[in-house]
Design a protein around this motif. Structure first.
Motif, PDB file in Angstrom:
ATOM      1  N   UNK A  53       4.776  -6.326   3.187  1.00 30.30           N
ATOM      2  CA  UNK A  53       4.975  -7.204   2.029  1.00 30.30           C
ATOM      3  C   UNK A  53       5.477  -8.527   2.580  1.00 30.30           C
ATOM      4  N   UNK A  54       4.621  -9.544   2.578  1.00 32.26           N
ATOM      5  CA  UNK A  54       4.960 -10.813   3.195  1.00 32.26           C
ATOM      6  C   UNK A  54       6.080 -11.527   2.459  1.00 32.26           C
ATOM      7  N   UNK A  55       7.009 -12.093   3.238  1.00 28.86           N
ATOM      8  CA  UNK A  55       8.175 -12.831   2.747  1.00 28.86           C
ATOM      9  C   UNK A  55       9.142 -11.922   1.985  1.00 28.86           C
ATOM     10  N   UNK A  56       9.112 -10.642   2.320  1.00 30.35           N
ATOM     11  CA  UNK A  56      10.002  -9.682   1.667  1.00 30.35           C
ATOM     12  C   UNK A  56      11.466 -10.008   1.959  1.00 30.35           C
ATOM     13  N   UNK A  57      11.730 -10.570   3.148  1.00 33.89           N
ATOM     14  CA  UNK A  57      13.108 -10.895   3.512  1.00 33.89           C
ATOM     15  C   UNK A  57      13.693 -12.002   2.638  1.00 33.89           C
ATOM     16  N   UNK A  58      12.819 -12.775   1.980  1.00 31.16           N
ATOM     17  CA  UNK A  58      13.283 -13.813   1.051  1.00 31.16           C
ATOM     18  C   UNK A  58      13.178 -13.371  -0.401  1.00 31.16           C
ATOM     19  N   UNK A  63      10.886 -12.954  -6.985  1.00 30.27           N
ATOM     20  CA  UNK A  63      11.131 -14.292  -7.515  1.00 30.27           C
ATOM     21  C   UNK A  63       9.867 -14.873  -8.164  1.00 30.27           C
ATOM     22  N   UNK A  64       8.710 -14.560  -7.584  1.00 35.07           N
ATOM     23  CA  UNK A  64       7.449 -15.028  -8.164  1.00 35.07           C
ATOM     24  C   UNK A  64       7.228 -14.385  -9.528  1.00 35.07           C
ATOM     25  N   UNK A  65       7.426 -13.078  -9.613  1.00 31.18           N
ATOM     26  CA  UNK A  65       7.257 -12.369 -10.885  1.00 31.18           C
ATOM     27  C   UNK A  65       8.238 -12.906 -11.924  1.00 31.18           C
ATOM     28  N   UNK A  66       9.473 -13.114 -11.503  1.00 33.20           N
ATOM     29  CA  UNK A  66      10.478 -13.654 -12.420  1.00 33.20           C
ATOM     30  C   UNK A  66      10.082 -15.042 -12.913  1.00 33.20           C
ATOM     31  N   UNK A  67       9.584 -15.884 -12.022  1.00 36.80           N
ATOM     32  CA  UNK A  67       9.153 -17.230 -12.399  1.00 36.80           C
ATOM     33  C   UNK A  67       8.029 -17.174 -13.428  1.00 36.80           C
ATOM     34  N   UNK A  68       7.053 -16.305 -13.185  1.00 37.33           N
ATOM     35  CA  UNK A  68       5.933 -16.189 -14.123  1.00 37.33           C
ATOM     36  C   UNK A  68       6.396 -15.689 -15.481  1.00 37.33           C
ATOM     37  N   UNK A  94      -2.453  -6.079   1.012  1.00 39.80           N
ATOM     38  CA  UNK A  94      -2.397  -4.717   0.475  1.00 39.80           C
ATOM     39  C   UNK A  94      -2.300  -4.680  -1.049  1.00 39.80           C
ATOM     40  N   UNK A  95      -2.384  -5.836  -1.690  1.00 38.26           N
ATOM     41  CA  UNK A  95      -2.352  -5.885  -3.159  1.00 38.26           C
ATOM     42  C   UNK A  95      -0.969  -5.843  -3.762  1.00 38.26           C
ATOM     43  N   UNK A  96       0.058  -5.944  -2.926  1.00 30.15           N
ATOM     44  CA  UNK A  96       1.435  -5.758  -3.384  1.00 30.15           C
ATOM     45  C   UNK A  96       1.823  -6.671  -4.542  1.00 30.15           C
ATOM     46  N   UNK A  97       1.445  -7.947  -4.482  1.00 33.40           N
ATOM     47  CA  UNK A  97       1.844  -8.880  -5.534  1.00 33.40           C
ATOM     48  C   UNK A  97       1.203  -8.527  -6.871  1.00 33.40           C
ATOM     49  N   UNK A 222       0.224 -16.240  -1.491  1.00 34.95           N
ATOM     50  CA  UNK A 222       1.495 -15.901  -0.838  1.00 34.95           C
ATOM     51  C   UNK A 222       1.239 -15.729   0.661  1.00 34.95           C
ATOM     52  N   UNK A 223       1.212 -16.869   1.366  1.00 37.68           N
ATOM     53  CA  UNK A 223       1.029 -16.839   2.814  1.00 37.68           C
ATOM     54  C   UNK A 223      -0.392 -17.053   3.298  1.00 37.68           C
ATOM     55  N   UNK A 224      -1.367 -17.090   2.384  1.00 36.94           N
ATOM     56  CA  UNK A 224      -2.760 -17.226   2.820  1.00 36.94           C
ATOM     57  C   UNK A 224      -3.051 -18.628   3.365  1.00 36.94           C
ATOM     58  N   UNK A 225      -2.568 -19.660   2.688  1.00 37.12           N
ATOM     59  CA  UNK A 225      -2.780 -21.003   3.218  1.00 37.12           C
ATOM     60  C   UNK A 225      -2.096 -21.159   4.576  1.00 37.12           C
ATOM     61  N   UNK A 226      -0.967 -20.486   4.763  1.00 40.94           N
ATOM     62  CA  UNK A 226      -0.308 -20.492   6.071  1.00 40.94           C
ATOM     63  C   UNK A 226      -1.265 -20.008   7.155  1.00 40.94           C
ATOM     64  N   UNK A 227      -1.924 -18.864   6.886  1.00 41.19           N
ATOM     65  CA  UNK A 227      -2.846 -18.298   7.875  1.00 41.19           C
ATOM     66  C   UNK A 227      -4.042 -19.212   8.104  1.00 41.19           C
ATOM     67  N   UNK A 228      -4.592 -19.762   7.006  1.00 42.27           N
ATOM     68  CA  UNK A 228      -5.735 -20.670   7.123  1.00 42.27           C
ATOM     69  C   UNK A 228      -5.347 -21.895   7.953  1.00 42.27           C
TER      70      UNK A 228
END
Length: 324
Positions: A53-58, A63-68, A94-97, A222-228
């Protein structure tokens, strides 16, 4: 699959963008294919191991779900709600979000796409065990010797019966995904055909960007643009492929739709530099409109100070596709 070149919409990549990052193996498809192949095997051995789960440590996902949730009756009011939102997750892993949104009560159309077939396979396996309550599917190659030999013979013979069986299984999987409102597709955000990932059937023959029914209400990253951004691949004009990312996101969104991007490689100002510099020209009757992304929200994370400079370990900004 090549990009759709039939639409008359003009999408322009322009403006001054931030300096590029140094390329890394995290920007290669081979890296992600290998990672998700391992995670498929781990999940088959232990269904509770659903992968990274990417950025799980933050605590980014929560926080994204709460914001939405908070913005459903604010930013998103009159555009979409939990009951009818069409949401795409770019680079779904893995579809986590999407599972988190589903668990939170988002019941519209949730679609995860990834250019890695192994990623989509993992997400579908997690869907079957976590949401549908099915047994863990076997990993290809782990069957008994007799089963493996039979499959090899069928593969060599290339019988129509085996092909039909595979097609039926794929159709069943898609039907099961549709029943729960979550689906996963192999699709490349930089090269994929837009007509294969429309949010809803278009209401007219207008291009994707001019049709509020066909475009997505909300696109997540969530992290895809980082990889790109870490890829050294180039487009036909010799530019790093991340140069085209913002323009492609614009084409996915309906007018008034939102793009929520989370990054550990780029600051908030840099993300604005990447995504507020592209625009699309759309014909609305006799009028020609220019649409672009503009920041309308952000998620705050715990900050730190170093050398007199205050910052966050990750950044999440919300952009809206609007007239500019």
């Amino acid at each position: 699959m090549s990009a759709d070149t039939t639409t008359p919409v003009t999408t322009t990549t322009g403006g001054e963008k931030p300096a590029h990052l140094e390329p890394s193996k995290l920007g290669t498809k081979e890296y992600w294919d290998a990672l998700y192949t391992r995670e498929i095997s781990n999940h088959a051995s232990n269904p509770s191991d659903e992968g990274t789960v990417w950025f799980d440590d933050s605590d980014a996902e929560n926080k994204i779900v709460q914001f939405l949730d908070e913005q459903e009756h604010e930013l998103f009011s009159g555009i979409f709600s939990q009951d009818d939102a069409a949401i795409m997750d770019l680079g779904c892993g893995n579809g986590s979000l999407l599972f988190a949104l589903h668990d939170d009560g988002w019941q519209g159309r949730l679609c995860g796409v990834d250019y890695s077939e192994q990623s989509v396979e993992l997400a579908r396996r997690v869907l079957r065990t976590r949401v549908l309550g099915e047994d863990v599917p076997e990993v290809e190659g782990e069957e008994g010797e007799e089963q493996s030999a039979t499959k090899e013979e069928e593969k060599e013979e290339g019988t129509r019966q085996e092909q039909d069986k595979q097609e039926e299984e794929e159709e069943e999987e898609e039907e099961e995904e549709a029943d729960v409102g979550i689906e996963f597709k192999v699709w490349d955000v930089l090269n994929g055909d837009f007509s294969t990932v429309q949010a809803r059937p278009p209401s007219s023959q207008q291009p994707l960007e001019g049709d509020k029914n066909a475009g997505w209400d909300l696109v997540l990253d969530k992290g895809t643009f980082d990889a790109v951004s870490l890829s050294d691949s180039r487009d036909s004009r010799g530019r790093r492929i991340c140069e085209n990312y913002g323009a492609r996101v614009l084409q996915l969104l309906r007018p008034g739709g939102f793009f929520l991007v989370t990054s550990c490689n780029w600051t908030e100002e840099e993300l604005k530099g990447w995504f507020e510099t592209d625009f699309a020209e759309v014909h609305d009757g006799t009028e020609k409109k220019k649409l672009g992304l503009r920041q309308v929200g952000r998620i705050e994370y715990p900050s730190f100070s170093f050398g007199g400079v205050k910052g966050q370990t990750i950044s999440t900004l919300c952009f809206q596709k609007r007239d500019i």
